[in-house]
Design a protein around this motif. Structure first.
Motif, PDB file in Angstrom:
ATOM      1  N   HIS A  85       0.811  -1.218   0.000  1.00 31.50           N
ATOM      2  CA  HIS A  85       0.000   0.000   0.000  1.00 31.50           C
ATOM      3  C   HIS A  85       0.848   1.272   0.000  1.00 31.50           C
ATOM      4  CE1 HIS A  85       1.057  -0.487   4.248  1.00 31.50           C
ATOM      5  NE2 HIS A  85       0.813   0.803   4.387  1.00 31.50           N
ATOM      6  N   GLN A  86       2.182   1.123   0.026  1.00 30.11           N
ATOM      7  CA  GLN A  86       3.063   2.295   0.083  1.00 30.11           C
ATOM      8  C   GLN A  86       3.437   2.825  -1.301  1.00 30.11           C
ATOM      9  OE1 GLN A  86       3.778   3.866   2.703  1.00 30.11           O
ATOM     10  NE2 GLN A  86       3.934   2.537   4.496  1.00 30.11           N
ATOM     11  N   GLY A  87       2.745   2.374  -2.332  1.00 32.50           N
ATOM     12  CA  GLY A  87       2.991   2.924  -3.654  1.00 32.50           C
ATOM     13  C   GLY A  87       3.639   1.958  -4.630  1.00 32.50           C
ATOM     14  N   TRP A  88       4.117   0.823  -4.124  1.00 38.54           N
ATOM     15  CA  TRP A  88       4.726  -0.173  -5.015  1.00 38.54           C
ATOM     16  C   TRP A  88       4.256  -1.557  -4.619  1.00 38.54           C
ATOM     17  CZ3 TRP A  88       6.836  -0.611  -9.552  1.00 38.54           C
ATOM     18  CH2 TRP A  88       7.520  -1.788  -9.887  1.00 38.54           C
ATOM     19  N   ARG A  89       3.713  -2.286  -5.581  1.00 41.89           N
ATOM     20  CA  ARG A  89       3.283  -3.651  -5.307  1.00 41.89           C
ATOM     21  C   ARG A  89       4.411  -4.611  -5.654  1.00 41.89           C
ATOM     22  NH1 ARG A  89       1.587  -8.207  -7.544  1.00 41.89           N
ATOM     23  NH2 ARG A  89       0.030  -9.459  -6.425  1.00 41.89           N
ATOM     24  N   ASP A  90       4.903  -5.317  -4.659  1.00 42.75           N
ATOM     25  CA  ASP A  90       5.945  -6.328  -4.844  1.00 42.75           C
ATOM     26  C   ASP A  90       5.364  -7.472  -5.679  1.00 42.75           C
ATOM     27  OD1 ASP A  90       7.821  -8.408  -4.597  1.00 42.75           O
ATOM     28  OD2 ASP A  90       8.375  -7.814  -2.568  1.00 42.75           O
ATOM     29  N   THR A 187      14.325  -6.748 -10.206  1.00 45.78           N
ATOM     30  CA  THR A 187      13.166  -5.882 -10.392  1.00 45.78           C
ATOM     31  C   THR A 187      13.602  -4.424 -10.378  1.00 45.78           C
ATOM     32  OG1 THR A 187      11.707  -7.456  -9.263  1.00 45.78           O
ATOM     33  CG2 THR A 187      10.918  -5.198  -9.483  1.00 45.78           C
ATOM     34  N   MET A 188      13.167  -3.664 -11.375  1.00 47.02           N
ATOM     35  CA  MET A 188      13.368  -2.219 -11.365  1.00 47.02           C
ATOM     36  C   MET A 188      12.159  -1.604 -10.673  1.00 47.02           C
ATOM     37  SD  MET A 188      15.010   0.534 -11.890  1.00 47.02           S
ATOM     38  CE  MET A 188      16.373   0.079 -12.985  1.00 47.02           C
ATOM     39  N   VAL A 189      12.374  -1.084  -9.485  1.00 48.17           N
ATOM     40  CA  VAL A 189      11.284  -0.519  -8.687  1.00 48.17           C
ATOM     41  C   VAL A 189      11.039   0.927  -9.132  1.00 48.17           C
ATOM     42  CG1 VAL A 189      10.502   0.056  -6.357  1.00 48.17           C
ATOM     43  CG2 VAL A 189      11.872  -2.013  -6.754  1.00 48.17           C
ATOM     44  N   LYS A 190       9.804   1.263  -9.440  1.00 50.76           N
ATOM     45  CA  LYS A 190       9.481   2.580 -10.008  1.00 50.76           C
ATOM     46  C   LYS A 190       8.834   3.527  -8.999  1.00 50.76           C
ATOM     47  CE  LYS A 190       8.934   0.676 -14.654  1.00 50.76           C
ATOM     48  NZ  LYS A 190       8.031   0.497 -15.826  1.00 50.76           N
ATOM     49  N   ARG A 191       8.308   2.979  -7.903  1.00 51.11           N
ATOM     50  CA  ARG A 191       7.653   3.833  -6.917  1.00 51.11           C
ATOM     51  C   ARG A 191       7.964   3.318  -5.520  1.00 51.11           C
ATOM     52  NH1 ARG A 191       4.225   2.976 -11.017  1.00 51.11           N
ATOM     53  NH2 ARG A 191       3.306   1.194  -9.958  1.00 51.11           N
ATOM     54  N   GLY A 192       7.522   4.066  -4.522  1.00 47.23           N
ATOM     55  CA  GLY A 192       7.705   3.640  -3.147  1.00 47.23           C
ATOM     56  C   GLY A 192       9.089   3.968  -2.601  1.00 47.23           C
TER      57      GLY A 192
END
Length: 270
Positions: A85-90, A187-192
C-alpha cells in the motif's frame, strides 16, 4: 644386573602403554568432528520490495548462499504483502507468506512482525541484515545433530511435481512443507521507498504447500507456468505444528519425464 635391565624395560613398556592410553585417538577425533557436522539450517527471510531496509537483507541472503555452497543450508525468501500500500506492489508478494510470518510471531511469542526478518530452523529470530547474528545461528544449527531425517525423490510429470518421501523420528504433529523456489530475479522498482533502484533477489519462494507428514508417502503439487528445473528448485522440510521448530530438510534432485524426449532426425538419431 639382568634384574635391573628387565625392570627398566618393564618400566619403559608400561610408560609407553600409559601414554598411548592418555593421548587423544585421532580416529575418534575425526568421528567427533563428523558428528557435529550433521546439522542443517533452513533460513527464512521475510522481505519486501517496498521496504527501504530490505535490500541489505536480500544482499546478505545472497552472500550466505555463496559462502555456504554445498552445505545443508536451505534459503527461502518470502515476500510479504503489507508494504504494497506504500505505492509499489511487490510482484513476488503473497498474502500466504504474510500469514506464515504472523504464524511465527505466535510460535516465537513476538508482539509484532517486521521486515526484514529472518527465522532459522523455526527457532532463531533476528533482523534480516544482522550478518554476525545470522552466522552465529547458522553455526549453532550446523553443529547440532538433526533430530529427524527426511529423504525425498522428485519427478516432474504432466506439469505436476510428484514427491516420494520417507521420514525418521518426525514425531506427531509434523508437516511436510514443500517450497517452490525461483533462484534469481531482478526488479526495477518505479515507486515507493525503493523507487529508481534495481533490486536483485535470490531464492524467491513462489509457492509453499503443507502436507501432514507420515513415515512415508507420496504428494503432488501443480507447478506454476514459469517453473523449469534449471531456474527453480524445490526445498522440503519437516516442521512441528506446535512449536514451529524445523527438524529436518532436504533439497530433492528434479527429474523431468520429458527431459530426454528430443526430436529425432530423419534417420532416427536424436
Amino acid at each position: 644386573m639382568k634384574t635391573n635391565i628387565i625392570a627398566s624395560l618393564l618400566f619403559t613398556l608400561c610408560f609407553t602403554i600409559s601414554a598411548m592410553a592418555l593421548s587423544p585417538n585421532r580416529n575418534a577425533t575425526t568421528t567427533d568432528e563428523n558428528a557435529v557436522n550433521t546439522g542443517f539450517a533452513v533460513v527464512e527471510l521475510f522481505t519486501s520490495e517496498g521496504c527501504s531496509s530490505c535490500p541489505p537483507a536480500d544482499k546478505l541472503l545472497a552472500k550466505i548462499q555463496e559462502e555456504n555452497a554445498g552445505k545443508p543450508v536451505y534459503l527461502l525468501a518470502f515476500h510479504v504483502d503489507y508494504w504494497n500500500h506504500q505505492g509499489w506492489r511487490d510482484v513476488f508478494s503473497d498474502r500466504e507468506f504474510t500469514k506464515r510470518q504472523y504464524q511465527y510471531a505466535g510460535w516465537l511469542n513476538l508482539e509484532t512482525v517486521y521486515t526484514p526478518q529472518v527465522v532459522v530452523n523455526g527457532k532463531h529470530e533476528l533482523i534480516g541484515s544482522q550478518e554476525e547474528t545470522l552466522k552465529r545461528a547458522l553455526n549453532i544449527e550446523l553443529r547440532s545433530a538433526a533430530p529427524a531425517q527426511l529423504n525425498v525423490e522428485a519427478q516432474i510429470a504432466a506439469r505436476k511435481l510428484h514427491l516420494n518421501y520417507q521420514t525418521t523420528n518426525a514425531g506427531r504433529g509434523t508437516l511436510l512443507q514443500v517450497a517452490l523456489v525461483q533462484k534469481l530475479a531482478h526488479t526495477m522498482v518505479k515507486r515507493g521507498e525503493n523507487a529508481g533502484r534495481l533490486l536483485p533477489h535470490v531464492q524467491i519462494v513462489k509457492k509453499i504447500q503443507s502436507f501432514p507428514a507420515s513415515a512415508n508417502g507420496n504428494v503432488a503439487i501443480s507447478l506454476p507456468e514459469a517453473f523449469n528445473p534449471n531456474d527453480w528448485e524445490v526445498i522440503t522440510f519437516l516442521q512441528n505444528t506446535q512449536t514451529g521448530a524445523i527438524v529436518a530438510a532436504a533439497r530433492p534432485t528434479l527429474s523431468d519425464e520429458n527431459a530426454d524426449r528430443r526430436p529425432l532426425t530423419a534417420d532416427g538419431r536424436p
